[in-house]
Design a protein around this motif. Structure first.
Motif, short mmCIF file in Angstrom:
data_model
loop_
_atom_site.label_atom_id
_atom_site.label_comp_id
_atom_site.label_asym_id
_atom_site.label_seq_id
_atom_site.Cartn_x
_atom_site.Cartn_y
_atom_site.Cartn_z
N GLY A 64 -14.46 4.95 -68.70
CA GLY A 64 -14.92 4.04 -67.98
C GLY A 64 -14.89 3.39 -67.42
O GLY A 64 -15.95 2.30 -66.66
N LEU A 65 -13.38 2.70 -67.36
CA LEU A 65 -13.19 0.96 -66.75
C LEU A 65 -11.93 0.94 -65.98
O LEU A 65 -10.94 2.20 -66.29
N GLY A 66 -12.27 0.57 -65.58
CA GLY A 66 -11.15 0.19 -64.61
C GLY A 66 -10.04 -0.76 -65.63
O GLY A 66 -10.10 -1.28 -66.61
N SER A 202 -5.13 12.23 -62.62
CA SER A 202 -4.52 10.89 -62.47
C SER A 202 -5.91 9.69 -62.87
O SER A 202 -6.68 10.21 -62.67
N CYS A 203 -5.10 9.26 -63.25
CA CYS A 203 -6.62 8.23 -64.47
C CYS A 203 -7.31 7.27 -63.51
O CYS A 203 -8.07 6.14 -63.31
N PHE A 204 -6.60 7.10 -62.30
CA PHE A 204 -6.66 6.46 -60.72
C PHE A 204 -8.02 7.21 -60.52
O PHE A 204 -9.13 6.80 -58.71
N HIS A 205 -7.94 8.17 -60.32
CA HIS A 205 -9.34 9.37 -59.48
C HIS A 205 -9.79 10.53 -60.99
O HIS A 205 -8.76 11.50 -61.18
N PRO A 206 -9.91 9.61 -61.61
CA PRO A 206 -11.03 10.74 -62.85
C PRO A 206 -11.29 11.83 -62.46
O PRO A 206 -11.77 13.09 -63.62
N GLN A 207 -12.56 11.58 -61.52
CA GLN A 207 -12.92 12.94 -61.41
C GLN A 207 -12.32 13.99 -60.61
O GLN A 207 -12.83 14.99 -60.37
N ASN A 208 -10.96 13.91 -60.57
CA ASN A 208 -9.93 14.93 -59.73
C ASN A 208 -9.45 15.62 -61.01
O ASN A 208 -8.99 15.27 -61.94
N PHE A 209 -8.60 16.55 -59.95
CA PHE A 209 -7.57 16.95 -60.82
C PHE A 209 -8.47 17.67 -62.30
O PHE A 209 -9.91 18.17 -61.95
N ASP A 210 -8.06 17.92 -63.18
CA ASP A 210 -7.87 18.22 -64.65
C ASP A 210 -8.51 17.25 -65.91
O ASP A 210 -8.79 17.88 -66.78
N PHE A 211 -8.87 16.00 -65.54
CA PHE A 211 -9.26 15.00 -66.63
C PHE A 211 -10.73 15.80 -67.22
O PHE A 211 -10.58 15.78 -67.96
N LEU A 232 -21.94 12.19 -75.94
CA LEU A 232 -22.28 11.46 -75.29
C LEU A 232 -21.54 10.37 -74.75
O LEU A 232 -22.03 9.13 -73.46
N ALA A 233 -20.12 9.99 -74.89
CA ALA A 233 -19.21 9.60 -74.55
C ALA A 233 -18.54 9.50 -73.11
O ALA A 233 -17.90 9.00 -72.76
N LEU A 234 -19.09 10.82 -72.23
CA LEU A 234 -18.23 11.64 -71.41
C LEU A 234 -18.59 10.91 -70.47
O LEU A 234 -19.84 10.32 -70.32
N PRO A 235 -17.63 10.51 -69.37
CA PRO A 235 -18.21 9.65 -67.84
C PRO A 235 -19.84 10.65 -67.29
O PRO A 235 -19.54 12.21 -67.43
N GLY A 301 -18.24 -2.18 -61.07
CA GLY A 301 -16.51 -2.53 -61.41
C GLY A 301 -15.43 -0.83 -60.44
O GLY A 301 -14.35 -1.36 -59.86
N LEU A 302 -16.00 0.12 -60.98
CA LEU A 302 -15.11 1.05 -60.74
C LEU A 302 -15.07 1.49 -59.61
O LEU A 302 -14.51 2.50 -59.38
N THR A 303 -16.20 1.66 -59.29
CA THR A 303 -16.54 2.28 -58.11
C THR A 303 -16.33 1.53 -56.56
O THR A 303 -16.66 2.37 -55.65
N GLY A 304 -16.40 0.36 -56.69
CA GLY A 304 -16.30 -0.73 -55.38
C GLY A 304 -18.05 -0.69 -55.02
O GLY A 304 -17.80 -0.83 -54.01
#
Length: 409
Positions: A64-66, A202-211, A232-235, A301-304
């Motif tokens: 969950g870090l940039g 995509s590590c820069f869009h972890p909410q998309n695709f198969d992450f 407990l560690a899931l974003p 920081g991750l989302t702006g």
């Protein structure tokens, strides 16, 4: 059967003394041991792949870090990982991701590589690739399988492929993704693996695709305490992930409340000791749901988004700064309606019923923590929607079976 009314007052006092000195002490010790094992369970995840495939970015995204976060693994266009290094999850530090040195160089020897990085210390492997499935991936996957370890193949940077396709106007996004998937699946099947454990991300869009699907799969295939710590560690990118966290915490709720309550009445314990324990538990809940100050700053920081606008979405009492006074106030609020519940509990579990009849009760502790889990999950849901602009990204969820108290005891 003896009539309880014929037992003398002295005998009753002696029984109570034995109960408190032996039975309760043993119960507390056993439950504290269970909770200790749950909290100390380590999950070791190995992340490997070719140099430049985005291994370090994957480690950061999973945590969950940039990439610019001070706690992030270093990234770059050249190989930045020269030896295995562990990175703890900021909210669940017993979950560690190991950024391993790159594979695929001319001198790469899979067996020696796995021995060097310490094959047997890891629970499973994530193989990260950013281009075509290569022979080095096949060989490494086979060696991992022969060693009796699981692996998952991650095709990273699919957002770059889609952007390149859009610039060339040479095909639609779904066709590009299907082509990538087919190429990787064919390579994995050459390893004799079917169905292939493949995920496009995509590590820069972890909410998309198969992450998110990858993380759901990991949680489903793990067992016991390791599954618990991963949940407990899931974003907090979906309502489903929040629901799983809520259910995981509820699964240990009885043990936590019992340890807090009975710990205060064992020899050497003090009634006031329940408040610090409950405070520590509530703070860990805040971290699990990502609504504590540090988690909100990382998410900002991750989302702006600004920290202040995310913080405003944390509205529950349990989500605020905790003190002994605030915890005592919360306990007193739930204690007012506990008498009927204490009588019910006493009929089902006499040892706990006896404790619930005096002082700070098990029932009050239990309902305080139960309410906190509910309220903090709602805070986290609001924070998630604010951070993701209210997008509805929810995937399918599932319900955990939570044991009834009589099943546990």
């Amino acid at each position: 059967m003896a009539n309880l009314r014929t037992i003398s007052e002295a005998e009753i006092q002696e029984m109570g003394s034995i109960l408190h000195s032996r039975v309760v002490t043993e119960v507390v010790a056993q439950i504290q041991d269970m909770l200790g094992r749950l909290k100390s369970t380590a999950l070791e995840i190995a992340v490997t792949g070719e140099p430049g495939s985005g291994k370090s970015s994957f480690v950061n995204a999973f945590r969950g870090l940039g990439d610019e976060d001070p706690e992030a693994a270093p990234t770059g266009v050249t190989e930045t990982t020269l030896e295995a290094k562990a990175y703890a999850h900021p909210g669940t530090p017993t979950v560690r991701l190991w950024d391993l040195p790159g594979i695929g160089t001319p001198s790469f020897e899979p067996q020696r590589y796995l021995e060097t990085v310490g094959l047997h210390r890891y629970d499973f492997f994530i193989i990260v690739a950013s281009e075509r499935f290569r022979e080095c991936h096949v060989v490494l996957a086979k060696c991992i399988e022969r060693a009796g370890k699981r692996f998952y193949f991650v095709r990273n940077k699919v957002d770059n492929d889609l952007e390149a396709t859009a610039r060339r106007r040479s095909g639609d996004a779904s066709a590009v993704l299907q082509q990538i998937r087919s190429d990787c699946e064919a390579g994995l099947r050459r390893c004799g693996i079917d169905p292939p454990p493949l995920f496009l991300i995509s590590c820069f869009h972890p909410q998309n695709f198969d992450f998110l699907l990858l993380q759901e799969t990991l949680a489903r295939e793990l067992e016991g305490h390791k599954r618990h710590v991963l949940l407990l560690a899931l974003p907090n990118f979906t309502s489903a992930a929040l629901e799983k966290k809520k259910q995981a915490l509820r699964g240990s709720l009885w043990r936590t409340a019992v340890a807090a309550c009975l710990g205060a009445v064992t020899p050497g314990g003090a009634a006031g000791s329940i408040v610090p324990l409950l405070m520590d538990t509530l703070r860990s809940y805040q971290q699990n749901f990502g609504v504590d100050g540090d988690s909100l700053r990382r998410l900002a920081g991750l989302t702006g988004k600004s920290y202040e606008e995310l913080r405003r979405e944390v509205r529950s009492t349990s989500g605020q700064e905790l003190s002994s006074q605030s915890v005592e106030r919360m306990l007193s609020q739930v204690a007012a309606g506990q008498q009927a519940l204490a009588r019910m509990l006493e009929s089902r579990i006499p040892v706990l019923g006896a404790v619930a009849s005096g002082g700070v009760s098990f029932v009050a502790s239990y309902y305080l923590l139960q309410t906190a889990i509910k309220d903090l999950s709602e805070d986290a849901e609001r924070v998630m929607h604010k951070a993701l602009n209210g997008s509805d990204l929810e995937r399918r969820g599932y319900q955990e079976d939570i044991p009834e108290p009589q099943e546990f005891f």
